[in-house]
Design an enzyme around this catalytic site. Structure first.
Site, short mmCIF file in Angstrom:
data_model
loop_
_atom_site.label_atom_id
_atom_site.label_comp_id
_atom_site.label_asym_id
_atom_site.label_seq_id
_atom_site.Cartn_x
_atom_site.Cartn_y
_atom_site.Cartn_z
N TYR A 86 -15.28 120.89 -39.81
CA TYR A 86 -16.19 122.34 -40.22
C TYR A 86 -17.56 121.60 -39.58
O TYR A 86 -17.95 120.57 -39.66
CB TYR A 86 -16.31 122.56 -41.52
CG TYR A 86 -16.67 121.81 -42.50
CD1 TYR A 86 -18.11 121.93 -42.97
CD2 TYR A 86 -15.73 120.84 -43.32
CE1 TYR A 86 -18.64 121.20 -43.85
CE2 TYR A 86 -16.36 120.18 -44.30
CZ TYR A 86 -17.67 120.04 -44.45
OH TYR A 86 -18.11 119.37 -45.44
N CYS A 87 -18.48 122.64 -39.29
CA CYS A 87 -19.94 122.27 -39.42
C CYS A 87 -20.90 122.99 -40.24
O CYS A 87 -20.50 123.44 -41.14
CB CYS A 87 -20.38 122.18 -37.67
SG CYS A 87 -19.80 124.07 -37.08
N ALA A 88 -22.01 123.29 -39.65
CA ALA A 88 -22.95 124.36 -40.35
C ALA A 88 -22.44 125.72 -40.69
O ALA A 88 -22.66 126.33 -41.59
CB ALA A 88 -24.39 124.32 -39.69
#
Length: 143
Positions: free
Chosen positions: A88-90
Site C-alpha cells: 500500500y501507499c498513500a
C-alpha cells in the site's frame, strides 16, 4: 438519449462478472487486511512502500516499510519465494503501490495491492501506528 455515462454501453453481465472477479486476484481492501492481520498467521507480509518519513508519521500496524524504489531481488530473498506481499501507499492519488506490485511481480513474487492505501485505512476508522520500523526491516535496508 445518450450521455457521458451511457454513450459506451455497459458490458454484458457475463463479461462484467469475469472482469470484477479477476480484480480480487490483484487487490484486497483495507477491511479484509485489518481483519486478517488479527490472525496469528495472516498469510502475507504487509509492505508500506512510502518513504521512511511518512511511515514514521503513521502506518498500518504490522506493516514493514520498504519503499517501492528499494524493492530489489536481494532484499526479497529474505522471504520464501511463495510469500504473498500486500502493498500500500498513500491512497488512490498515489501510484507507489502499483509500482511496488509491478516490481514484486517482475521478481516473481505473489502480490496484491491494498486498495485505498492509508487514505482508505483511515476512512474505515482504523488507527495508525507511529514510529520507526522494526529492526528486521532496518537490517533489510542495510543489505
Amino acid at each position: 438519449m445518450s450521455n457521458a455515462v451511457t454513450h459506451v454501453p455497459a458490458a454484458s453481465p457475463e463479461v462484467a462478472f469475469e472482469h470484477f472477479s479477476r480484480e480480487f486476484e490483484f487487490e484486497t481492501d483495507c477491511w479484509d487486511t485489518h481483519e486478517t492481520l488479527m490472525l496469528d498467521e495472516p498469510g502475507f507480509v504487509l509492505l508500506d512502500v512510502r518513504g521512511p518519513a511518512l511511515y514514521e508519521r503513521g502506518h498500518v500496524p504490522g506493516a514493514l516499510n520498504l519503499p517501492h524504489g528499494k524493492i530489489i531481488r536481494r532484499r526479497m530473498e529474505t522471504w520464501p519465494k511463495e510469500t504473498l506481499f500486500v502493498v500500500y501507499c498513500a491512497g488512490p492519488h498515489c501510484n507507489g503501490a502499483a509500482k511496488a506490485a509491478r516490481r514484486l511481480a517482475e521478481l516473481g513474487r505473489p502480490v496484491k495491492l491494498m486498495a485505498g492505501g492509508i487514505t482508505g485505512w483511515l476512512d474505515e476508522g482504523f488507527a495508525l501506528a507511529e514510529g520507526a520500523e522494526p529492526s528486521s526491516v532496518r537490517e533489510l535496508e542495510a543489505a
